[in-house]
Write an enzyme that holds these catalytic residues in place. Sequence first.
Site, PDB file in Angstrom:
ATOM      1  CG  LEU A  98      -1.987  -1.072   1.323  1.00  0.00           C
ATOM      2  CD1 LEU A  98      -2.741  -0.961   2.639  1.00  0.00           C
ATOM      3  CD2 LEU A  98      -2.961  -0.983   0.152  1.00  0.00           C
ATOM      4  N   GLY A  99       2.055   1.143   0.501  1.00  0.00           N
ATOM      5  CA  GLY A  99       2.888   2.342   0.564  1.00  0.00           C
ATOM      6  C   GLY A  99       4.287   2.000   0.991  1.00  0.00           C
ATOM      7  CD  GLU A 100       9.427   0.566  -0.457  1.00  0.00           C
ATOM      8  OE1 GLU A 100       8.841   0.122  -1.455  1.00  0.00           O
ATOM      9  OE2 GLU A 100      10.492   0.101  -0.006  1.00  0.00           O
ATOM     10  N   GLY A 101       7.655   4.249   2.565  1.00  0.00           N
ATOM     11  CA  GLY A 101       8.351   5.487   2.899  1.00  0.00           C
ATOM     12  C   GLY A 101       9.762   5.150   3.320  1.00  0.00           C
ATOM     13  CB  SER A 102      12.658   7.214   4.258  1.00  0.00           C
ATOM     14  OG  SER A 102      11.798   8.315   4.340  1.00  0.00           O
ATOM     15  N   GLY A 157       9.531   2.709   6.526  1.00  0.00           N
ATOM     16  CA  GLY A 157       8.778   1.472   6.582  1.00  0.00           C
ATOM     17  C   GLY A 157       8.016   1.165   5.306  1.00  0.00           C
ATOM     18  CB  VAL A 190       2.087   0.319   4.539  1.00  0.00           C
ATOM     19  CG1 VAL A 190       0.683  -0.018   5.012  1.00  0.00           C
ATOM     20  CG2 VAL A 190       2.751   1.288   5.516  1.00  0.00           C
ATOM     21  CE  LYS A 210       3.646   2.950   8.763  1.00  0.00           C
ATOM     22  NZ  LYS A 210       3.713   4.315   9.366  1.00  0.00           N
ATOM     23  CG  ASP A 215       3.832  13.411   8.303  1.00  0.00           C
ATOM     24  OD1 ASP A 215       3.848  14.384   7.523  1.00  0.00           O
ATOM     25  OD2 ASP A 215       4.210  12.274   7.972  1.00  0.00           O
TER      26      ASP A 215
HETATM   27  P1  ADP Z   1       4.057   5.741   5.669  1.00  0.00           P
HETATM   28  O1  ADP Z   1       5.009   5.829   6.802  1.00  0.00           O
HETATM   29  O2  ADP Z   1       4.556   4.917   4.524  1.00  0.00           O
HETATM   30  O3  ADP Z   1       3.531   7.077   5.235  1.00  0.00           O
HETATM   31  P2  ADP Z   1       1.309   5.164   6.528  1.00  0.00           P
HETATM   32  O4  ADP Z   1       0.988   4.726   7.910  1.00  0.00           O
HETATM   33  O5  ADP Z   1       0.956   6.578   6.181  1.00  0.00           O
HETATM   34  O6  ADP Z   1       2.848   4.868   6.261  1.00  0.00           O
HETATM   35  O7  ADP Z   1       0.602   4.176   5.513  1.00  0.00           O
HETATM   36  C1  ADP Z   1       0.892   4.202   4.129  1.00  0.00           C
HETATM   37  C2  ADP Z   1      -0.391   4.024   3.319  1.00  0.00           C
HETATM   38  O8  ADP Z   1      -1.003   2.775   3.640  1.00  0.00           O
HETATM   39  C3  ADP Z   1      -1.444   5.063   3.607  1.00  0.00           C
HETATM   40  O9  ADP Z   1      -1.286   6.222   2.829  1.00  0.00           O
HETATM   41  C4  ADP Z   1      -2.726   4.336   3.276  1.00  0.00           C
HETATM   42  O10 ADP Z   1      -2.963   4.360   1.884  1.00  0.00           O
HETATM   43  C5  ADP Z   1      -2.413   2.904   3.666  1.00  0.00           C
HETATM   44  N1  ADP Z   1      -2.903   2.610   5.028  1.00  0.00           N
HETATM   45  C6  ADP Z   1      -2.240   2.765   6.196  1.00  0.00           C
HETATM   46  N2  ADP Z   1      -2.990   2.386   7.250  1.00  0.00           N
HETATM   47  C7  ADP Z   1      -4.165   1.952   6.752  1.00  0.00           C
HETATM   48  C8  ADP Z   1      -5.378   1.401   7.328  1.00  0.00           C
HETATM   49  N3  ADP Z   1      -5.533   1.224   8.649  1.00  0.00           N
HETATM   50  N4  ADP Z   1      -6.376   1.063   6.478  1.00  0.00           N
HETATM   51  C9  ADP Z   1      -6.244   1.217   5.144  1.00  0.00           C
HETATM   52  N5  ADP Z   1      -5.156   1.721   4.548  1.00  0.00           N
HETATM   53  C10 ADP Z   1      -4.109   2.089   5.322  1.00  0.00           C
END
Ligand code: ADP
Length: 352
Positions: free
Chosen positions: A28-32, A34, A36, A55, A167
């Site tokens: 769903l996502g990738e940051g510096s 972690g 997800v 995550k 944030d």
């Molecule tokens: P990062 O540190 O990568 O920004 P996030 O906690 O913001 O991590 O999560 C990254 C992405 O994963 C979010 O932008 C969202 O799209 C998805 N995501 C995170 N938590 C949830 C959740 N509880 N339900 C659905 N999607 C989620």
Amino acid sequence: FDMFVLAFVERLFRPSYRKDDFVLGKKLGEGSFGVVYRVSLANKPSSKEGDLVLKKATEYGAVEIWMNERVRRACASSCADFVYGFLESSSKKSAEYWLIWRFEGDATLADLVQSREFPYNVETLILGEVQALPKGLERENRIIQTIMRQILFALDGLHSTGIVHRDIKPQNIIFSEDSRTFKIIDLGAATDLRVGINYIPKEFLLDPRYAAPEQYIMSTQTPSAPSVPVATALSPVLWQLNLPDRFDIYSAGLIFLQMAFPGLRSDNSLVQFNRQLKRCEYDIVAWRKTVEPRCGPELRRGFELLDLDGGIGWELLKSMVRYKARQRLSAKASLAHPYFDREGLLALSFMQ
Ligand code: ADP
Ligand code: MG
């Protein structure tokens, strides 16, 4: 002390998980800090798409677990439902923290705002039905008002608990399909001032697009809080003194701005806005004076929306996006602002 005993007992009786319990799905996502994934429980094949989110975090995961545990006990409805967090160190050179939440839904506010349909796509999500009323500024304003109320409500929960998120941005606000409300996610940069957790600001974690102009949440004059949770009695004083929660309010103000102005929704236009505002010494009234006379329809529409009802929306925006933290409204005071006096979306659905 009691709080810690309670937390420990609660933890004992909650289900605990380990690495092998999860089947990884889509990223769903990738940051510096972690990665997800959407995941499901290995022993529960019925949840095919995965009803959980995982995550895998670096060392900052420890802080994020602490924040999520605290939110779950103190202001659960503000954030995504946290299930469990643990240190995963098998078969790895460096340890990882694994954090598990309930999957809240597919769309963040960022996804929704970027759509051509915004804000009507959100109206459909919240009301669960398509509206028959004519589209227009008045209706868009009510939808945006409803979104802002939900964001501020969630922020008020965090701030009343003593947590500053640091944030706040559309990417970190998720639409929860179950509760049909927006919830906050990503407490990786959050700080808990009442117990001194992650007190020393990590500026490098902050997103410059949405960060308030103050570099440090607390003035550099304030002595470092102890890293062990003993500062509870002292911290509310520091809170009053420095108003660190107003950092999030500035970010929320920028979200309000982007929702109101179609012309400020892209990353580039937000960066440009920030540059212009800085040139105006963070005086948003001065900014308006410089851009409005020669602006195109994408900006004009925003001014028109905020000028509805005697300019009450513009008034609220002005009191959130301010240079000095102490001049910004708190989340609670924002919720009491006359902009929210009118019923929002719900009233619209009754008018049909
Ligand atoms: P990062 O540190 O990568 O920004 P996030 O906690 O913001 O991590 O999560 C990254 C992405 O994963 C979010 O932008 C969202 O799209 C998805 N995501 C995170 N938590 C949830 C959740 N509880 N339900 C659905 N999607 C989620
Ligand atoms: Mg994030």
